[in-house]
Write a protein that holds these residues in place. Sequence first.
Motif, PDB file in Angstrom:
ATOM      1  N   VAL A 114       0.828  -1.210   0.000  1.00 46.54           N
ATOM      2  CA  VAL A 114       0.000   0.000   0.000  1.00 46.54           C
ATOM      3  C   VAL A 114       0.863   1.261   0.000  1.00 46.54           C
ATOM      4  N   VAL A 115       1.901   1.282   0.823  1.00 51.08           N
ATOM      5  CA  VAL A 115       2.757   2.471   0.921  1.00 51.08           C
ATOM      6  C   VAL A 115       3.397   2.787  -0.434  1.00 51.08           C
ATOM      7  N   ILE A 116       3.965   1.780  -1.081  1.00 46.92           N
ATOM      8  CA  ILE A 116       4.611   2.013  -2.380  1.00 46.92           C
ATOM      9  C   ILE A 116       3.577   2.412  -3.426  1.00 46.92           C
ATOM     10  N   THR A 117       2.400   1.802  -3.361  1.00 41.35           N
ATOM     11  CA  THR A 117       1.322   2.188  -4.279  1.00 41.35           C
ATOM     12  C   THR A 117       0.953   3.652  -4.111  1.00 41.35           C
ATOM     13  N   LEU A 118       0.817   4.101  -2.877  1.00 42.35           N
ATOM     14  CA  LEU A 118       0.467   5.497  -2.616  1.00 42.35           C
ATOM     15  C   LEU A 118       1.590   6.448  -3.040  1.00 42.35           C
ATOM     16  N   CYS A 119       2.823   6.036  -2.814  1.00 36.59           N
ATOM     17  CA  CYS A 119       3.951   6.890  -3.195  1.00 36.59           C
ATOM     18  C   CYS A 119       3.939   7.189  -4.702  1.00 36.59           C
ATOM     19  N   PHE A 120       3.508   6.229  -5.506  1.00 39.56           N
ATOM     20  CA  PHE A 120       3.515   6.411  -6.960  1.00 39.56           C
ATOM     21  C   PHE A 120       2.204   6.986  -7.500  1.00 39.56           C
ATOM     22  N   THR A 121       1.093   6.772  -6.795  1.00 41.12           N
ATOM     23  CA  THR A 121      -0.207   7.180  -7.354  1.00 41.12           C
ATOM     24  C   THR A 121      -0.739   8.498  -6.786  1.00 41.12           C
ATOM     25  N   VAL A 122      -0.184   8.987  -5.683  1.00 39.32           N
ATOM     26  CA  VAL A 122      -0.599  10.292  -5.145  1.00 39.32           C
ATOM     27  C   VAL A 122       0.206  11.371  -5.869  1.00 39.32           C
ATOM     28  N   THR A 123      -0.333  11.843  -6.974  1.00 38.79           N
ATOM     29  CA  THR A 123       0.380  12.816  -7.806  1.00 38.79           C
ATOM     30  C   THR A 123       0.038  14.263  -7.445  1.00 38.79           C
ATOM     31  N   ASP A 124      -1.083  14.465  -6.767  1.00 37.30           N
ATOM     32  CA  ASP A 124      -1.488  15.820  -6.361  1.00 37.30           C
ATOM     33  C   ASP A 124      -1.949  15.775  -4.906  1.00 37.30           C
ATOM     34  N   PRO A 125      -1.012  15.770  -3.965  1.00 35.41           N
ATOM     35  CA  PRO A 125      -1.371  15.624  -2.555  1.00 35.41           C
ATOM     36  C   PRO A 125      -2.327  16.707  -2.051  1.00 35.41           C
ATOM     37  N   GLN A 126      -2.127  17.945  -2.475  1.00 34.47           N
ATOM     38  CA  GLN A 126      -2.950  19.035  -1.962  1.00 34.47           C
ATOM     39  C   GLN A 126      -4.420  18.869  -2.347  1.00 34.47           C
ATOM     40  N   ALA A 127      -4.668  18.372  -3.554  1.00 34.21           N
ATOM     41  CA  ALA A 127      -6.049  18.147  -3.978  1.00 34.21           C
ATOM     42  C   ALA A 127      -6.732  17.107  -3.091  1.00 34.21           C
ATOM     43  N   LEU A 128      -5.990  16.103  -2.687  1.00 36.97           N
ATOM     44  CA  LEU A 128      -6.547  15.080  -1.801  1.00 36.97           C
ATOM     45  C   LEU A 128      -6.773  15.630  -0.399  1.00 36.97           C
ATOM     46  N   LEU A 129      -5.839  16.456   0.071  1.00 40.42           N
ATOM     47  CA  LEU A 129      -5.984  17.052   1.401  1.00 40.42           C
ATOM     48  C   LEU A 129      -7.180  17.987   1.472  1.00 40.42           C
ATOM     49  N   ASP A 130      -7.542  18.597   0.349  1.00 37.86           N
ATOM     50  CA  ASP A 130      -8.672  19.542   0.317  1.00 37.86           C
ATOM     51  C   ASP A 130     -10.010  18.846   0.105  1.00 37.86           C
ATOM     52  N   SER A 131     -10.022  17.530   0.019  1.00 36.81           N
ATOM     53  CA  SER A 131     -11.260  16.800  -0.259  1.00 36.81           C
ATOM     54  C   SER A 131     -12.305  17.018   0.824  1.00 36.81           C
ATOM     55  N   LYS A 132     -13.535  17.211   0.418  1.00 41.31           N
ATOM     56  CA  LYS A 132     -14.638  17.395   1.360  1.00 41.31           C
ATOM     57  C   LYS A 132     -14.957  16.115   2.125  1.00 41.31           C
ATOM     58  N   THR A 133     -14.514  14.964   1.603  1.00 44.85           N
ATOM     59  CA  THR A 133     -14.806  13.692   2.268  1.00 44.85           C
ATOM     60  C   THR A 133     -14.110  13.566   3.617  1.00 44.85           C
ATOM     61  N   GLY A 134     -13.022  14.331   3.801  1.00 48.09           N
ATOM     62  CA  GLY A 134     -12.252  14.217   5.037  1.00 48.09           C
ATOM     63  C   GLY A 134     -11.235  13.100   5.003  1.00 48.09           C
ATOM     64  N   PHE A 135     -11.281  12.295   3.944  1.00 44.36           N
ATOM     65  CA  PHE A 135     -10.348  11.169   3.798  1.00 44.36           C
ATOM     66  C   PHE A 135      -9.714  11.236   2.413  1.00 44.36           C
ATOM     67  N   PRO A 136      -8.430  11.575   2.321  1.00 41.78           N
ATOM     68  CA  PRO A 136      -7.773  11.661   1.019  1.00 41.78           C
ATOM     69  C   PRO A 136      -7.872  10.384   0.194  1.00 41.78           C
ATOM     70  N   PHE A 137      -7.873   9.220   0.856  1.00 38.53           N
ATOM     71  CA  PHE A 137      -7.886   7.979   0.079  1.00 38.53           C
ATOM     72  C   PHE A 137      -9.223   7.788  -0.657  1.00 38.53           C
ATOM     73  N   ILE A 138     -10.330   8.266  -0.063  1.00 38.18           N
ATOM     74  CA  ILE A 138     -11.622   8.167  -0.751  1.00 38.18           C
ATOM     75  C   ILE A 138     -11.602   9.024  -2.016  1.00 38.18           C
ATOM     76  N   GLN A 139     -11.045  10.232  -1.904  1.00 35.92           N
ATOM     77  CA  GLN A 139     -10.941  11.104  -3.065  1.00 35.92           C
ATOM     78  C   GLN A 139     -10.010  10.510  -4.112  1.00 35.92           C
ATOM     79  N   LEU A 140      -8.936   9.862  -3.656  1.00 34.47           N
ATOM     80  CA  LEU A 140      -8.004   9.201  -4.578  1.00 34.47           C
ATOM     81  C   LEU A 140      -8.714   8.104  -5.357  1.00 34.47           C
ATOM     82  N   PHE A 141      -9.506   7.271  -4.658  1.00 37.30           N
ATOM     83  CA  PHE A 141     -10.249   6.207  -5.336  1.00 37.30           C
ATOM     84  C   PHE A 141     -11.157   6.781  -6.428  1.00 37.30           C
TER      85      PHE A 141
END
Length: 522
Positions: free
Chosen positions: A312-339
């Motif tokens: 999971v860690v290596i997957t996230l390191c390569f697939t989280v290309t825009d961290p700030q967009a995920l942090l700003d997600s209204k869902t409160g959980f960056p991984f839900i927005q990533l999905f």
Amino acid sequence: MDNMSKSSNGYVQTTTIAKGEQYSDDIQLQDFAATVAPKWQGTLADKHDMIMLGRSQVLRRNFSFISILGFSAVLICTWELIFANLLFALTDGGTAGLFWGFTVVIIASIFIFSSVAEMASMSPTAGGQYHWVSEFAPAFCQKFLSYISGWVLAIGWQGAVVGLSFVVGTMIQGLISLQDPSYEPQQWHGTLLVIAVVMFCIVFNTSLAKKLPLIEGFILLLHIVGLFAIVIPLWVLAPRNTPSVAFTRFNNGGNWSSVGVAYMVGLLTALSSMMGYDCSVHMSEEIKDASNTLPRAMMWGVGLNAILGYVVVITLCFTVTDPQALLDSKTGFPFIQLFFNVTKSYTATHIMTAIVIVNIVSAVISEIATASRQIWSFARDDGFPFSDFLKKVSPGWNIPLNAVVINFVFGVAISLINLGSSVALNAIVSLTMSALLSSYILSIGCIFLKRCRGEPLPPSVFTLGRWGFATNAIALAFLFVFFVFCFFPMATPVDATTMNWNIAMFGGITLFATFWYIFRGH
């Protein structure tokens, strides 16, 4: 040979050994008392351990290697918590901080839980750390340190039950927010969801208690297969970071004085995903051949979750290309927005998130079992008020039913705090990490001191041998650093709402336990 007779209170077994025959160097098996049927009493080694501990067998030994491995691996829910706590990892440390932090935590876990596994093999008791502190601490502080350890650890596991239930509730709210942008999450919504999760898990620990080992084996399969059902879509559909970005892009979103401090604060994400393998220790009086099975299952659990966590860690390191967009997600959980960003599908996002939710609910089932055994064991030694009530094991159930019910009462009571203040709830929930770390420091510190003094240690199947001194020392070095940084807030500047109140809760519980010890507990 064994002679078995049935008394009014259960089964009382007298074990006879040929003249002069001994199980260990200095303990000869004599009378063994139990209130469970012979098939649940375990092996000869289990009976020997119970005699040495001065206990009767009142719980069923129905956990095998696979079921207790599933129990611990699922309860720790490493890869699930990495997803759940991605917000904190991206804020303090970034993807590079997550990777290198997880690497450090894995190395530390090997030393920490090797030390814990050895003590578990020496004394496989549901009391765990507080019992080991009592056994290994210097005589002048033995009772006090053991008492404090028992109190802090019991409250810490209660916080863990509510904490994971709260995570499940807020994830469900996050999915609703994704589907319906007009939805405004309310605190009472989250509170009701927490109560529902706790109530559901209580049913598994009461009505389905006999089936719990079988259920744990099934959930272990879901824990492994579910991971790949999530990461494969990410591998196929998500855009990629370059290796240099994935492993060297640190972030200091918490406005700390340096990236190094941000990295250390961000360690809590990796740390929370790997701490707590003492959970299986508290089930030790329900494990067949506990002194042998328990340490093996614990170390296999560390290895299994380390591998799954790295995926999971290596997957996230390569697939989280825009961290700030995920942090700003209204869902409160960056991984839900990533999905959602990757799949562009509400249905796929709901299914992938549901896998995480189901696994975390499964972890709550195991946490309630762990927390109830910890309470029951400490009450068995009269550590709590109303210990006579808490230590009762109902005939026929052969589980600490009253302690399980108390988990539900505490879970509901703590969740209701969220109606008044989410800050207060987070303060209670955050106690879990400091409680676990302090219990490891005390127990490993005591056996390390005995090694320093050259004092003999109890025999064990799993032993560190000549490497024990170095293993304990390295484990303590890691633990002291982790313990300090677990009290840090997520970001600066700090106010009443962003403060990490863990230090206040830990200090408050310690002071209360100290006063109770002085006036009553001793």
